[in-house]
Structure formats: structure tokens, C-alpha cells
Design an enzyme around this catalytic site. Sequence first.
Site, mmCIF file in Angstrom:
data_model
loop_
_atom_site.group_PDB
_atom_site.id
_atom_site.type_symbol
_atom_site.label_atom_id
_atom_site.label_comp_id
_atom_site.label_asym_id
_atom_site.label_seq_id
_atom_site.Cartn_x
_atom_site.Cartn_y
_atom_site.Cartn_z
ATOM 1 N N TYR A 1 -2.122 -0.896 7.619
ATOM 2 C CA TYR A 1 -3.108 -1.891 8.044
ATOM 3 C C TYR A 1 -3.190 -1.969 9.568
ATOM 4 O O TYR A 1 -2.203 -1.717 10.260
ATOM 5 C CB TYR A 1 -2.706 -3.281 7.544
ATOM 6 C CG TYR A 1 -3.072 -3.534 6.110
ATOM 7 C CD1 TYR A 1 -4.403 -3.601 5.721
ATOM 8 C CD2 TYR A 1 -2.091 -3.736 5.145
ATOM 9 C CE1 TYR A 1 -4.746 -3.850 4.406
ATOM 10 C CE2 TYR A 1 -2.424 -3.986 3.824
ATOM 11 C CZ TYR A 1 -3.750 -4.047 3.466
ATOM 12 O OH TYR A 1 -4.084 -4.291 2.171
ATOM 13 N N ARG B 1 0.845 -1.204 0.000
ATOM 14 C CA ARG B 1 0.000 0.000 0.000
ATOM 15 C C ARG B 1 0.875 1.247 0.000
ATOM 16 O O ARG B 1 0.960 1.973 0.978
ATOM 17 C CB ARG B 1 -0.959 -0.070 1.160
ATOM 18 C CG ARG B 1 -2.030 -1.063 0.731
ATOM 19 C CD ARG B 1 -3.155 -1.134 1.560
ATOM 20 N NE ARG B 1 -4.337 -1.322 0.733
ATOM 21 C CZ ARG B 1 -5.526 -1.514 1.229
ATOM 22 N NH1 ARG B 1 -5.718 -1.505 2.506
ATOM 23 N NH2 ARG B 1 -6.553 -1.690 0.436
ATOM 24 N N ASP C 1 -4.708 -0.930 -6.878
ATOM 25 C CA ASP C 1 -5.175 -1.523 -5.630
ATOM 26 C C ASP C 1 -6.595 -2.101 -5.750
ATOM 27 O O ASP C 1 -7.590 -1.423 -5.528
ATOM 28 C CB ASP C 1 -5.111 -0.441 -4.539
ATOM 29 C CG ASP C 1 -5.409 -0.988 -3.166
ATOM 30 O OD1 ASP C 1 -5.782 -2.160 -3.051
ATOM 31 O OD2 ASP C 1 -5.264 -0.224 -2.195
ATOM 32 N N SER D 1 -8.911 -2.015 -2.619
ATOM 33 C CA SER D 1 -9.641 -0.763 -2.414
ATOM 34 C C SER D 1 -10.813 -0.634 -3.385
ATOM 35 O O SER D 1 -11.921 -0.271 -2.981
ATOM 36 C CB SER D 1 -8.719 0.443 -2.582
ATOM 37 O OG SER D 1 -7.820 0.506 -1.512
HETATM 38 P P1 NAD Z 1 -8.973 -3.755 6.048
HETATM 39 O O1 NAD Z 1 -10.039 -4.205 5.121
HETATM 40 O O2 NAD Z 1 -7.843 -4.679 6.358
HETATM 41 O O3 NAD Z 1 -9.668 -3.378 7.466
HETATM 42 C C1 NAD Z 1 -10.807 -2.585 7.530
HETATM 43 C C2 NAD Z 1 -10.762 -1.717 8.753
HETATM 44 O O4 NAD Z 1 -10.926 -2.512 9.923
HETATM 45 C C3 NAD Z 1 -9.451 -0.947 8.952
HETATM 46 O O5 NAD Z 1 -9.718 0.435 8.986
HETATM 47 C C4 NAD Z 1 -8.941 -1.454 10.297
HETATM 48 O O6 NAD Z 1 -8.257 -0.465 11.049
HETATM 49 C C5 NAD Z 1 -10.243 -1.855 10.954
HETATM 50 N N1 NAD Z 1 -10.116 -2.726 12.150
HETATM 51 C C6 NAD Z 1 -9.262 -3.745 12.400
HETATM 52 N N2 NAD Z 1 -9.471 -4.252 13.628
HETATM 53 C C7 NAD Z 1 -10.498 -3.536 14.172
HETATM 54 C C8 NAD Z 1 -11.200 -3.565 15.407
HETATM 55 N N3 NAD Z 1 -10.868 -4.401 16.386
HETATM 56 N N4 NAD Z 1 -12.197 -2.689 15.589
HETATM 57 C C9 NAD Z 1 -12.554 -1.799 14.643
HETATM 58 N N5 NAD Z 1 -11.932 -1.713 13.456
HETATM 59 C C10 NAD Z 1 -10.914 -2.565 13.223
HETATM 60 O O7 NAD Z 1 -8.334 -2.392 5.617
HETATM 61 P P2 NAD Z 1 -8.566 -1.502 4.312
HETATM 62 O O8 NAD Z 1 -9.887 -0.874 4.404
HETATM 63 O O9 NAD Z 1 -8.244 -2.286 3.091
HETATM 64 O O10 NAD Z 1 -7.410 -0.416 4.483
HETATM 65 C C11 NAD Z 1 -7.085 0.146 5.702
HETATM 66 C C12 NAD Z 1 -6.392 1.459 5.487
HETATM 67 O O11 NAD Z 1 -5.228 1.302 4.686
HETATM 68 C C13 NAD Z 1 -7.202 2.497 4.751
HETATM 69 O O12 NAD Z 1 -8.158 3.137 5.488
HETATM 70 C C14 NAD Z 1 -6.084 3.454 4.349
HETATM 71 O O13 NAD Z 1 -5.752 4.303 5.407
HETATM 72 C C15 NAD Z 1 -4.959 2.519 4.072
HETATM 73 N N6 NAD Z 1 -4.794 2.377 2.606
HETATM 74 C C16 NAD Z 1 -3.686 2.946 2.049
HETATM 75 C C17 NAD Z 1 -3.490 2.861 0.680
HETATM 76 C C18 NAD Z 1 -2.296 3.472 0.058
HETATM 77 O O14 NAD Z 1 -2.019 3.250 -1.060
HETATM 78 N N7 NAD Z 1 -1.528 4.243 0.766
HETATM 79 C C19 NAD Z 1 -4.404 2.200 -0.120
HETATM 80 C C20 NAD Z 1 -5.542 1.637 0.474
HETATM 81 C C21 NAD Z 1 -5.708 1.722 1.846
#
Ligand code: NAD
Length: 380
Positions: free
Chosen positions: A231, A124, A132, A135
Site C-alpha cells: 500500500y 495483501r 481480496d 481488489s
Molecule cells: P489503494 O486503493 O489504497 O490506492 C490506490 C492507488 O493510489 C495506489 O496505487 C496508491 O499507490 C495510489 N496513491 C496513493 N497516494 C497517491 C498520490 N499522492 N498520488 C497518486 N497516487 C497515489 O490501493 P489498491 O489499488 O487497493 O492496491 C494498491 C496495490 O497493492 C496494487 O496496485 C498492488 O500492487 C497491491 N496489491 C497486492 C495484492 C496482493 O495480494 N499481493 C492484492 C491487491 C493489491
Amino acid sequence: MTKILIPFEKSIGERRVSATPETVKKLKNLGCEIYIEKSAGELSGFNDFSYKENGGIIFNDNEIEPWENADIIFCIQCPDNKKLKNLKKGTLIIGLLNPFGNKDLVKLLSDYQLSAIALELLPRISRAQSCDVLSSQANIAGYKSVLLAASELDRYFPMLMTAAGTVQPAKVVVLGGGVAGLQAVATAKRLGALVFVSDIRPAVKEQVESLGAKFIRLPEIQEKVSDSGGYARAVSPEFLAEQREILSEHLSEADVAICTAQVLGKKAPVLIDEKMLEKMRPGSVVIDLAVAQGGNCVHTMQNEIVTKNGVKLIGASELPSSVPYHASSLYSKNLISLITPFINDGQFEIIKDDEIISGCLISDNGAILQEKVFEIGGSS
Ligand code: NAD
């Protein structure tokens, strides 16, 4: 000239396709030859004629030659053994290959000496954002989860003032404010609901507040909650217990809970337990997007509606596939972004030490590269 094959996705419930006529045209312009299995795009709204018009070559299900000659397989889910055994050594499979703890995949890749990119492992980093697929697909799941909840709920989402009286807005609790969760927040807000969000990453607070939702306070216990890739990490049982305590109050007043909390490569955290479920209002709806990873809510089952104490529990793991046109369009554009830098005059050449490739290449001609991923047992 690199030959790319687009299979008809055979998995039950899968309606997406890994290339659209638009992306086939782009690949053709890059000098590649693209073979599309008959009717591959039919369930996503793309017919064989439109692929042909854009330079694709259609082949039948019983033809094995395109499989034997393919250099790259673009797929959503990994094709089955019957197809893989026809591939030549070194063919590169690119898709959502579900690598975590997947010993069968290791065997197939090493037995047939195949190369493979698991898109779940895409790093990421900013440069990888256009590739991605997690996403692009999670966004769709977040949107559709709210529509599904609204259609299953026994009441309105928006506040309404009518001659017959005032209707209070629905209260929606979103668990996990990542990509799917934030889209669920935005969609629920558009429908007029009051939205509350729980996430363990403090950075999410500002994001949900900017969408007009309220952030549920975090447990007092101090823990490292995210890794360098953005993550979430698996938190301790004590942290989770305190989090459930805080959530219980919110859920007892909720009409809808959208569960999106996940920890990459691990079992999803249980955020709604038996006792919390008992306190929820009969008629309320829980949509569990984490059901394939064990679920955030007890009793949810994949692609089933289970009713407990009058609460509808919906295990929704295939929502991107229920919006197949846009899911396929975005997925296929992600794939184009991923491979375009490695194609020159129609010849694909992988650069293994490229940061993006090295993060998600799981097999190189059958040599398994990310042993740790395959060994993950999946516990939170
Ligand atoms: P994911 O599907 O792995 O997780 C979904 C959400 O669940 C996350 O926000 C995580 O913090 C949350 N979570 C985990 N345990 C939890 C708990 N006990 N209680 C409540 N929430 C909990 O993650 P995702 O949505 O694919 O991505 C997470 C983050 O990664 C995004 O919000 C973003 O900040 C980042 N991201 C970055 C890029 C990049 O290129 N830089 C791209 C995509 C996402």
C-alpha cells in the site's frame, strides 16, 4: 452444522448481495445451512427461487429466529443495530465493516459480544488474493468510472477520421494506478483515449506502460512511498505540493480525470486543488472514486454531480454497486475462498493465528483486537 445468514442489504444505494445461488450451493456442499433474507438477491439479478433451488432457505424480514440462530453473517455492509441485537454471543460477522475510526462499530461489537472480520484489513499476501474483495470491487469501480466519464463527456473518446474532419482522441489522466486505476487505464485505452497516469509508487510505471499509457514523472523529493503490504503511505505536504505542480500541466489539457488515489485508513490526498480546477477545460469531467475518503479533487460530493467553471465533478463512491451482478458474484466467491479452509464437515472453526484471519479479525466475542484501526482519525 454451521448456520450462515445472508441479509437483504438495507443501506441506501446498496444493490449487491453477499452470496449468489452458486456460492450457496458451494456452502451447502461444505455441509452448512444457509438462510437468505427474502429478496436479498433481487437487485443483483438473483431471485429467491434460484437460491432455494441451490439449497438455500428463504426467511422473511420480520423473522428474528434465523438471526438468533446464525453462527456467521455474510454481509456487504454491516447490518444495523436492530438486527445485530438479535445475534447470539460469538456470532461472526464478515463484511466491509468500515472499521477505520468507527467507534459505533466498536460499541456494537463489544455490547453484543460479537466476533467480526473487516475485509478492508485482509492482508495483501499471495494466499489471500482469491479472498481480496477490495481488489474485486475496485476493478469494477475502475471500469465503470471510465464508462461514466465517457457518457458525461462532451466529446468522443477515440480518434476518428470522418468525411467531416478528424476528431482527436480524448486525453484521460488517471490519478492512482492501483487496482481501480489500472482497470480505468485498460478501459480508457479500449475506448481509444490517450491515457496518462500519476502514482507515487515507482512500480506502477512499468504496469501502466505495459497497458499503453504514459507515466507522469514523480516529484524530485525522496520519500518512502509504500509499506511492506504494497500500500501507499501518506506523503508529506511538500511532496504533494510538488506533485500537484506537475499534475497541473497535464490536467489543463485533459478531457477526463479519474481519481483513485488512496492511502489505506487515511484521508485521500488532494491532487486537484482550486487553482488546478480553474485551469481545466469547461466540459471536462472529473470522476472521484476517493470521494468517501475526502476525495482527490476539491468540491466533489458523494453521489452528486457538481459543476465548477464548466467542469463536471462526479463523486462516485458506489460504482461496484452499479454493476451488482458481477460485483456480488465476485464478492461472494471471495468470501467462499476466505472461509472454506476453516470448514470441516459443515463445522466452521476459526483459526485465530492464521495469518489471514489475524490480519482482519477485529473482534473476538466482543474483545476488540485492532484498537489502532478504530482509533485512526483519518488525516493524510
Ligand atoms: P489503494 O486503493 O489504497 O490506492 C490506490 C492507488 O493510489 C495506489 O496505487 C496508491 O499507490 C495510489 N496513491 C496513493 N497516494 C497517491 C498520490 N499522492 N498520488 C497518486 N497516487 C497515489 O490501493 P489498491 O489499488 O487497493 O492496491 C494498491 C496495490 O497493492 C496494487 O496496485 C498492488 O500492487 C497491491 N496489491 C497486492 C495484492 C496482493 O495480494 N499481493 C492484492 C491487491 C493489491
